[in-house]
Design an enzyme around this catalytic site. Structure first.
Site, PDB file in Angstrom:
ATOM      1  N   ASN A 147       0.824  -1.220   0.000  1.00 52.94           N
ATOM      2  CA  ASN A 147       0.000   0.000   0.000  1.00 52.94           C
ATOM      3  C   ASN A 147       0.855   1.264   0.000  1.00 52.94           C
ATOM      4  O   ASN A 147       0.332   2.380   0.011  1.00 52.94           O
ATOM      5  CB  ASN A 147      -1.015   0.010   1.159  1.00 52.94           C
ATOM      6  CG  ASN A 147      -0.329   0.125   2.506  1.00 52.94           C
ATOM      7  OD1 ASN A 147       0.876   0.296   2.596  1.00 52.94           O
ATOM      8  ND2 ASN A 147      -1.119   0.042   3.567  1.00 52.94           N
ATOM      9  N   GLY A 193       6.340   1.546   2.362  1.00 57.51           N
ATOM     10  CA  GLY A 193       7.224   1.073   1.299  1.00 57.51           C
ATOM     11  C   GLY A 193       7.493   2.143   0.250  1.00 57.51           C
ATOM     12  O   GLY A 193       6.915   3.229   0.287  1.00 57.51           O
ATOM     13  N   PHE A 240       5.280  -9.598   4.350  1.00 54.62           N
ATOM     14  CA  PHE A 240       6.105  -8.646   5.108  1.00 54.62           C
ATOM     15  C   PHE A 240       5.306  -7.449   5.613  1.00 54.62           C
ATOM     16  O   PHE A 240       5.864  -6.595   6.293  1.00 54.62           O
ATOM     17  CB  PHE A 240       7.217  -8.076   4.210  1.00 54.62           C
ATOM     18  CG  PHE A 240       8.194  -9.094   3.706  1.00 54.62           C
ATOM     19  CD1 PHE A 240       9.319  -9.409   4.439  1.00 54.62           C
ATOM     20  CD2 PHE A 240       7.999  -9.738   2.489  1.00 54.62           C
ATOM     21  CE1 PHE A 240      10.238 -10.340   3.982  1.00 54.62           C
ATOM     22  CE2 PHE A 240       8.914 -10.666   2.010  1.00 54.62           C
ATOM     23  CZ  PHE A 240      10.035 -10.974   2.757  1.00 54.62           C
ATOM     24  N   ALA A 241       4.017  -7.363   5.207  1.00 53.56           N
ATOM     25  CA  ALA A 241       3.272  -6.118   5.447  1.00 53.56           C
ATOM     26  C   ALA A 241       2.790  -6.052   6.889  1.00 53.56           C
ATOM     27  O   ALA A 241       1.779  -6.655   7.229  1.00 53.56           O
ATOM     28  CB  ALA A 241       2.085  -6.034   4.503  1.00 53.56           C
ATOM     29  N   TYR A 250       2.868  -5.318  19.715  1.00 55.38           N
ATOM     30  CA  TYR A 250       3.531  -5.756  18.482  1.00 55.38           C
ATOM     31  C   TYR A 250       3.901  -7.240  18.575  1.00 55.38           C
ATOM     32  O   TYR A 250       3.558  -8.040  17.692  1.00 55.38           O
ATOM     33  CB  TYR A 250       4.776  -4.895  18.222  1.00 55.38           C
ATOM     34  CG  TYR A 250       5.661  -5.435  17.124  1.00 55.38           C
ATOM     35  CD1 TYR A 250       5.135  -5.709  15.866  1.00 55.38           C
ATOM     36  CD2 TYR A 250       7.021  -5.687  17.349  1.00 55.38           C
ATOM     37  CE1 TYR A 250       5.947  -6.219  14.853  1.00 55.38           C
ATOM     38  CE2 TYR A 250       7.830  -6.187  16.348  1.00 55.38           C
ATOM     39  CZ  TYR A 250       7.292  -6.454  15.097  1.00 55.38           C
ATOM     40  OH  TYR A 250       8.086  -6.975  14.110  1.00 55.38           O
ATOM     41  N   PHE A 301      15.910 -10.986  14.237  1.00 53.11           N
ATOM     42  CA  PHE A 301      16.482 -10.133  15.272  1.00 53.11           C
ATOM     43  C   PHE A 301      16.581  -8.727  14.639  1.00 53.11           C
ATOM     44  O   PHE A 301      15.616  -8.330  14.004  1.00 53.11           O
ATOM     45  CB  PHE A 301      17.755 -10.782  15.833  1.00 53.11           C
ATOM     46  CG  PHE A 301      17.364 -11.895  16.805  1.00 53.11           C
ATOM     47  CD1 PHE A 301      16.655 -13.008  16.371  1.00 53.11           C
ATOM     48  CD2 PHE A 301      17.602 -11.772  18.163  1.00 53.11           C
ATOM     49  CE1 PHE A 301      16.199 -13.988  17.270  1.00 53.11           C
ATOM     50  CE2 PHE A 301      17.163 -12.747  19.069  1.00 53.11           C
ATOM     51  CZ  PHE A 301      16.463 -13.842  18.614  1.00 53.11           C
TER      52      PHE A 301
END
Ligand code: UDP
Length: 327
Positions: free
Chosen positions: A32, A36, A72-73, A140, A168
């Site tokens: 979106n 990014g 990954f979003a 999170y 990490f």
């Protein structure tokens, strides 16, 4: 394979997209562009859209004959997740569950998922192995853990092949300096230190020097973004129906905030002024990975272990793109 990369225009996503293309996969990115950058996936088909847009995903699955998803979003800032948990539960959990359902409907069963060391909370024992109890201490970490559990259940009940990769601290940039880290606002240590070296910031604040570590500053395990990307490709190759992998990705070496600043001084030749600031809430004193399982299962090995080498690749990117992709 035909691969849908959701969030592929972000930091870790874009480095992985590059490697996928280089390896001969056909990649379609859905992003979106809230975090990014279009320029980070130049030359790769990009659909600008939302993870929560089920219709869009269904269309992409069919039109692109998608065989695997890399996801990954996500929102990924601890402090923000404490202040705005709704954002995190909506995007990282609700929208991701929609994605899993869209996959199920389309018969797509392979998924590589970005998970995190934040699922461990404040572990008693370092280094952290996958057997360490997952007790997140912020929204999170919880949101990522919820999806790890969903993947386990989808693997068992629906035959999904899943890999949750627990990153990490992602660091560095593509060695050619063409793509790299660009967050707005920036909150991560290495880019902030390098922006100080570039003269864009007066100094770098050190968040606490009274932790129970040798120099009193927090210790993290910085893993090069290209090493993370490699692990995604290796995990993809292993996905079979009902396989469910959870793997730590780190170098196994811890570096304190002070040591990272010193490494940046050595690489840039800049004095880099510092100031001592209060602790940042939610920061565990030390997070270092035991990645031996990933090394065994994937045949993966980080190619960057030296912190100065990792910083050098980031410095190359920052020098070439002093204002990130806007340069
Ligand atoms: N940090 C710091 N000053 C900054 C930003 C970060 O001292 O301006 C510290 C932070 O407290 C943590 C480490 O650097 O101990 C890495 O923070 P970062 O935000 O890069 O990644 P995180 O570990 O939160 O994922």
């Amino acid at each position: 394979m035909n691969i849908l990369v959701i969030g592929g225009a972000g930091y870790v996503g874009s480095h992985t997209v590059r490697k996928l293309v280089q390896a001969g996969h056909r990649v379609c990115v859905v992003d979106n562009l809230s975090k990014g950058h279009r320029a980070s996936v130049a030359g790769v088909p990009l659909v600008v859209g939302e993870l929560s847009d089920r219709k869009l995903l269904t269309r992409v699955f069919a039109e692109e004959k998608i065989e695997a998803v890399m996801h990954f979003a996500a929102f990924a800032l601890v402090g923000e997740s404490v202040a705005q948990p709704a954002l995190y539960y909506q995007n990282n959990v609700s929208a991701t569950l929609e994605l899993l359902e869209a996959m199920r409907e389309a018969g797509v069963w392979r998924i590589v998922f970005s998970s995190t060391t934040a699922t461990y909370g404040q572990p008693d024992k370092i280094p952290i192995a996958e057997s360490t109890p997952q007790l997140p201490i912020n929204p999170y970490g919880f949101t990522k853990l919820v999806i790890e559990h969903a993947l386990t259940d989808y693997a068992y009940a629906y035959g999904f092949g899943c890999a949750a990769l627990r990153y990490f601290n992602a660091a560095g940039a593509s060695p050619d300096g063409d793509i790299g880290e660009d967050h707005d606002p920036e909150s991560h240590l290495i880019p902030l230190v390098l922006q100080t070296a570039l003269g864009q910031r007066e100094k770098i604040g050190i968040f606490g020097d009274d932790y129970p570590t040798p120099d009193g500053t927090c210790i993290r395990d910085y893993i090069h973004v290209d090493d993370l990307a490699d692990a995604h490709l290796q995990a993809l190759d292993l996905l079979q129906p009902s396989i469910n992998l959870q793997l730590n990705l780190g170098t196994g070496r811890g570096h304190s905030v002070q040591a990272v600043i010193d490494a940046c001084r050595a690489v840039t030749g800049h004095p880099i002024p510092t100031s001592l600031e209060a602790r940042r809430s939610g920061d565990p004193a030390e997070l270092v990975a035991d990645s031996s399982l990933a090394q065994r299962v994937l045949g993966w090995k980080p190619s960057y272990v030296d912190i100065e080498e990792i910083v050098s690749t980031a410095w190359n990117w920052h020098q070439k793109h002093p204002r990130g992709y806007a340069s």
